[in-house]
Design a protein around this motif. Sequence first.
Motif, mmCIF file in Angstrom:
data_model
loop_
_atom_site.group_PDB
_atom_site.id
_atom_site.type_symbol
_atom_site.label_atom_id
_atom_site.label_comp_id
_atom_site.label_asym_id
_atom_site.label_seq_id
_atom_site.Cartn_x
_atom_site.Cartn_y
_atom_site.Cartn_z
ATOM 1 N N MET A 1 0.836 -1.259 0.065
ATOM 2 C CA MET A 1 -0.192 -0.102 0.066
ATOM 3 C C MET A 1 0.933 1.150 0.099
ATOM 4 S SD MET A 1 -2.911 1.303 2.745
ATOM 5 C CE MET A 1 -1.691 1.584 4.194
ATOM 6 N N LYS A 2 0.236 2.171 -0.751
ATOM 7 C CA LYS A 2 1.165 3.546 -0.630
ATOM 8 C C LYS A 2 0.177 4.691 -0.149
ATOM 9 C CE LYS A 2 4.035 6.450 -3.528
ATOM 10 N NZ LYS A 2 4.387 6.613 -4.911
ATOM 11 N N VAL A 3 0.495 5.509 0.640
ATOM 12 C CA VAL A 3 -0.392 6.420 1.060
ATOM 13 C C VAL A 3 0.366 8.090 1.050
ATOM 14 C CG1 VAL A 3 -1.467 7.635 3.077
ATOM 15 C CG2 VAL A 3 -1.158 5.207 2.910
ATOM 16 N N GLU A 4 -0.260 8.740 0.143
ATOM 17 C CA GLU A 4 0.472 10.096 -0.044
ATOM 18 C C GLU A 4 -0.250 11.379 0.284
ATOM 19 O OE1 GLU A 4 2.691 10.050 -4.002
ATOM 20 O OE2 GLU A 4 0.953 9.003 -4.074
ATOM 21 N N VAL A 5 0.157 12.343 0.949
ATOM 22 C CA VAL A 5 -0.549 13.719 1.278
ATOM 23 C C VAL A 5 -0.067 14.675 0.082
ATOM 24 C CG1 VAL A 5 -0.929 15.259 3.091
ATOM 25 C CG2 VAL A 5 -0.853 12.798 3.751
ATOM 26 N N ASP A 6 -0.843 15.267 -0.368
ATOM 27 C CA ASP A 6 -0.561 16.623 -1.295
ATOM 28 C C ASP A 6 -0.522 17.698 -0.416
ATOM 29 O OD1 ASP A 6 -0.613 18.463 -3.113
ATOM 30 O OD2 ASP A 6 -2.043 17.429 -4.506
ATOM 31 N N GLU A 7 0.782 18.003 -0.179
ATOM 32 C CA GLU A 7 1.083 19.173 0.761
ATOM 33 C C GLU A 7 0.520 20.520 0.121
ATOM 34 O OE1 GLU A 7 5.215 19.397 2.052
ATOM 35 O OE2 GLU A 7 5.121 17.289 2.302
ATOM 36 N N LEU A 8 0.220 20.476 -1.199
ATOM 37 C CA LEU A 8 -0.230 21.691 -1.700
ATOM 38 C C LEU A 8 -1.658 21.981 -1.512
ATOM 39 C CD1 LEU A 8 1.674 21.581 -5.207
ATOM 40 C CD2 LEU A 8 2.063 23.240 -2.770
ATOM 41 N N HIS A 9 -2.543 20.728 -1.382
ATOM 42 C CA HIS A 9 -3.728 20.664 -0.925
ATOM 43 C C HIS A 9 -4.428 20.699 0.675
ATOM 44 C CE1 HIS A 9 -4.093 19.825 -5.321
ATOM 45 N NE2 HIS A 9 -5.066 20.701 -5.269
ATOM 46 N N CYS A 10 -3.493 19.921 1.107
ATOM 47 C CA CYS A 10 -3.502 19.910 2.671
ATOM 48 C C CYS A 10 -3.824 21.264 3.332
ATOM 49 C CB CYS A 10 -2.681 19.086 3.206
ATOM 50 S SG CYS A 10 -3.104 18.791 5.370
ATOM 51 N N GLN A 11 -5.055 21.294 4.135
ATOM 52 C CA GLN A 11 -5.167 22.716 4.686
ATOM 53 C C GLN A 11 -5.306 22.463 6.391
ATOM 54 O OE1 GLN A 11 -5.795 25.816 3.309
ATOM 55 N NE2 GLN A 11 -4.994 24.498 1.649
ATOM 56 N N GLY A 12 -4.726 21.288 6.721
ATOM 57 C CA GLY A 12 -4.578 21.118 8.201
ATOM 58 C C GLY A 12 -5.718 21.026 8.955
ATOM 59 N N HIS A 13 -6.774 20.506 8.358
ATOM 60 C CA HIS A 13 -8.103 20.119 9.080
ATOM 61 C C HIS A 13 -8.018 19.097 10.465
ATOM 62 C CE1 HIS A 13 -10.469 22.721 6.419
ATOM 63 N NE2 HIS A 13 -10.007 21.725 5.366
#
Length: 65
Positions: A1-13
Amino acid sequence: MKVEVDELHCQGHGLCQMTSPDVFGLREEDGHSYVLPGGADPKHEESARQAAAACPERAIVVTSD
């Protein structure tokens, strides 16, 4: 499995970390999400997918290898 967070879209909710604390952490400086060491372990796949679905910014991508 691969998990990625797009740092440009993450708003820190923080919903991902609340939904799946074994997979995601939050950076102290801005509250943005990151994948914890071992967070991409296949045993966490269901909770990682739930967190991706909970993300209002759709900043998380979970793929199977």
